[in-house]
Scaffold this active site. Structure first.
Site, PDB file in Angstrom:
ATOM      1  N   CYS A   1      -7.148   6.056   5.279  1.00 25.37           N
ATOM      2  CA  CYS A   1      -6.587   6.289   6.386  1.00 25.37           C
ATOM      3  C   CYS A   1      -6.843   7.773   7.277  1.00 25.37           C
ATOM      4  O   CYS A   1      -6.597   8.736   6.607  1.00 25.37           O
ATOM      5  CB  CYS A   1      -5.084   6.205   6.564  1.00 25.37           C
ATOM      6  SG  CYS A   1      -4.429   6.119   8.104  1.00 25.37           S
TER       7      CYS A   1
ATOM      8  N   GLY B   1     -14.631  -3.191   7.989  1.00 20.84           N
ATOM      9  CA  GLY B   1     -15.303  -2.377   9.134  1.00 20.84           C
ATOM     10  C   GLY B   1     -15.931  -3.284  10.215  1.00 20.84           C
ATOM     11  O   GLY B   1     -16.960  -3.864   9.663  1.00 20.84           O
TER      12      GLY B   1
ATOM     13  N   GLN C   1       0.793  -1.190   0.099  1.00 17.14           N
ATOM     14  CA  GLN C   1      -0.043   0.096   0.028  1.00 17.14           C
ATOM     15  C   GLN C   1       0.786   1.184   0.131  1.00 17.14           C
ATOM     16  O   GLN C   1       1.804   1.247   0.790  1.00 17.14           O
ATOM     17  CB  GLN C   1      -1.044   0.087   1.015  1.00 17.14           C
ATOM     18  CG  GLN C   1      -1.905   1.309   1.331  1.00 17.14           C
ATOM     19  CD  GLN C   1      -2.806   1.441   2.192  1.00 17.14           C
ATOM     20  OE1 GLN C   1      -2.360   1.636   3.329  1.00 17.14           O
ATOM     21  NE2 GLN C   1      -4.297   1.018   2.148  1.00 17.14           N
TER      22      GLN C   1
END
Ligand code: FMN
Length: 329
Positions: A101, A202, A71
């Site tokens: 983020c 999530g 990433q």
């Protein structure tokens, strides 16, 4: 099960990138325990900062199980493109772009989820990175900047048009940080309009929740972050439940001990004899979370500075736990 460019990902459950946690030892463990993919911790697109010990460690993929997904985080299209190119040279087989983020350090530089406010810049970054590398590029986002600026649908369309090959969505906005519960309705809407695989992320912390969320959203896979800390076997549990509808028996103490010992060894191998044992402490804390009465051992462990002492203390502690379990049985 689903495809990211040329790579067939043979599990519907993958590990979420977590800075300071999903280093190579942890990614390897999660892959071995059933995660179909394990995305690295984010690395800054500012390559002038790569000559630090932290970055050098993050860029090292020796022996990693493929496909190796790295990433990158940043806000400047040319820098992101260059960072992607360099990571491919260093072994990345998938480049993932961080637009999810909420950390201040990232957002102050208008990177991470702050980018979701600027759709034009999002398109520029995605196109620049896709054009720079011949490996698949994926994107990780939140559902938007804030509840009244929830533009995941728009960003998903931009992503698809820019050549992004898979999209992971954390069901919160940037403003929500980690508060409240993740919502999956927005993700379901994105899935309905998308031709690329969408990964739902999530608050997924059990096989049952994974199944529910997959059913509700139609996502190609679920992505698990915090619930995997100290519990890399959650991937095996989820996979088994999705395949059979049955829950695996609880993992045995001896297997937890073996996984933990492997983890400790690998941390020292990667970070060395000083940093390795320090980093081991937080992981041990997570492994012990579900073991009642482990607080005293945790405190003792945190006093140890040498890998061998840590290792021996874990063996001794688990032997005691096993004896107590045998007596109680
Ligand atoms: C300590 C920590 C570090 C994280 N670092 C990153 C990161 O580097 N890149 C990223 O895209 N998301 C990062 N995230 C977000 C996670 O990938 C994930 O989206 C979030 O934790 C929600 O998933 P969960 O409820 O399964 O944990 C981080 C989360 C945590 C808790």
């Amino acid at each position: 099960m689903f495809q990211i460019g040329p790579y067939s990902i043979d599990s519907k459950v993958v590990l979420a990138p977590m800075a300071g946690i999903t280093d190579r030892p942890f990614r390897q463990l999660c892959r071995q325990m059933g995660a179909g993919l394990a995305v690295s911790e984010m690395i800054t697109s500012d390559t002038s900062l790569w000559d630090s010990r932290k970055s050098r460690t993050r860029l090292d993929h020796t022996g990693e199980i493929g496909p190796i997904a790295v990433q990158i985080a940043g806000a400047e299209p040319a820098m992101m493109a260059e960072a992607a190119r360099m990571n491919v040279v260093l072994g990345a087989q998938i480049i993932d772009i961080n637009m999810g983020c909420p950390a201040k350090k990232v957002c102050k530089r208008a990177a991470g989820s702050a980018l979701l406010q600027d759709e034009k810049l999002v398109a520029e970054i995605l196109k620049a990175v896709v054009a720079a590398v011949d490996v698949p590029v994926t994107l990780k986002i939140r559902t938007g900047w804030s509840p009244d600026q929830r533009n995941a649908l728009k960003i998903a369309r931009i992503a698809e048009d820019s050549g992004i090959r898979a999209l992971a969505i954390h069901g919160r906005t940037r403003a929500c940080r980690f508060n409240g519960e993740a919502e999956y309705d927005t993700i379901a809407r994105v899935v309905a309009q998308s031709r690329i695989p969408v990964l739902c992320n999530g608050d997924i912390d059990s096989p049952q929740k994974a199944e529910l969320v997959l059913h509700k959203t139609g996502a190609a896979a679920v992505m698990i972050g915090r619930a995997a800390q100290g519990r890399p076997w959650i991937f095996r549990e989820v996979e088994h439940y999705l395949a059979t509808g049955e829950q695996l028996p609880d993992i045995s103490l001896s297997e937890i001990r073996d996984i933990l010992c492997t983890h400790l060894r690998e941390l020292t191998a990667l970070y060395g004899p000083v940093m390795g044992p320090r980093i081991a402490r937080k992981h041990l804390g997570w492994y012990l979370q579900t073991i009642p009465g482990s607080e005293m051992f945790r405190r003792q462990f945190n006093q140890l500075h040498h890998a061998n002492d840590q290792y021996d203390s874990v063996l001794e502690y688990f032997e005691k736990l096993q004896e107590n379990e045998d007596i109680a049985a």
